[in-house]
Scaffold this motif. Structure first.
Motif: not given
Ligand SMILES: [Zn+2]
Length: 243
Positions: A203-208, A227-232
């Motif tokens: 999982a993304c460490g920012g938005c999970f 970049v994360c496609e969910h949170c950038g």
């Molecule tokens: Zn993210």
């Protein structure tokens, strides 16, 4: 020589680590700096009000002095007229002087009325000033306490902060302008101040949100900045899973 993507990501991660430490220092200070600023603004407002009141009272006192002088002048004139009246040659002169005396008596009444009004206004203003001065004193005490609190907290972390700022400047120098501004923009857009994170437990460490295996492979390869496609947020690497 153009730096590799891996080294760029490493530099970004380093910057993020420093910025997160600085964020933590600021978090500990909490709302104190803002509260101190608010109190200083409020106090300034009260001080302006008190100065304005003082000016108005000074003007009223000055007007009382002038009116009292006016009364003295009128009394002097009346005495002079009354002496003249003893030496008049006819009734017409006597009546004319009587009129002058009456005018001066009227003048005295007006001045006395204005003095009473000014005294009343001064009393009103003094009551108002008292309330404001009382609040001002209370706020000054609050400000004193808040400043002491803030100075103590700042004092505890000052050295660390200065050192981190220096490290931050050095770390930022190694990052190209375009990437640095993207980093700054992302940091400004997210709540926790994390612009650069790693993939942890898929999982993304920012938005999970879950990061698909192929994307994880691309991130791990470090061929380009992803970049994360969910949170950038910038995904700087993939932490190895421990089975
Ligand atoms: Zn993210």
């Amino acid at each position: 020589m153009e730096s590799t993507v891996a080294s760029k990501l490493e530099a970004l991660l380093k910057l993020q680590t420093i910025d997160s430490q600085l964020d933590e220092i600021k978090r500990v200070r909490g709302d104190l700096p803002e509260e101190v600023q608010d109190l200083e603004d409020e106090i300034e407002g009260y001080e302006v009000r008190v100065r304005k009141f003082d000016d108005e009272v000074a003007n009223l006192n000055e007007s009382i002095v002038q009116r009292k002088q006016g009364i003295k002048d009128s009394e002097g004139l009346i005495r002079k007229y009354e002496e003249q009246q003893e030496n008049v040659r006819n009734n017409r002169e006597y009546d004319a002087i009587t009129k002058e005396v009456e005018l001066q008596k009227l003048e005295i009444q007006i001045n006395e009325k204005k003095i009473r009004e000014a005294i009343y206004q001064i009393e009103q203003k003094n009551t108002e000033i008292e309330g404001t001065k009382h609040r001002l004193e209370e706020r000054r005490k609050d400000l004193d306490n808040k400043k002491k609190e803030l100075n103590q907290i700042v004092g505890e972390s000052e050295e660390e902060e200065t050192q981190l700022e220096q490290e931050r400047n050095k770390a930022a120098e190694n990052i190209e302008v375009r990437l640095l501004s993207a980093y700054t923009r992302i940091r400004g857009n997210v709540r926790n101040g994390l612009a650069v994170v790693t993939v942890k437990r898929d999982a993304c460490g920012g938005c999970f949100n879950t990061v698909p295996p192929q994307r994880q492979a691309d991130i791990a390869a470090q061929k380009k900045v992803i970049v994360c496609e969910h949170c950038g947020r910038i995904l700087a690497g993939v932490e190895q899973r421990v089975f």
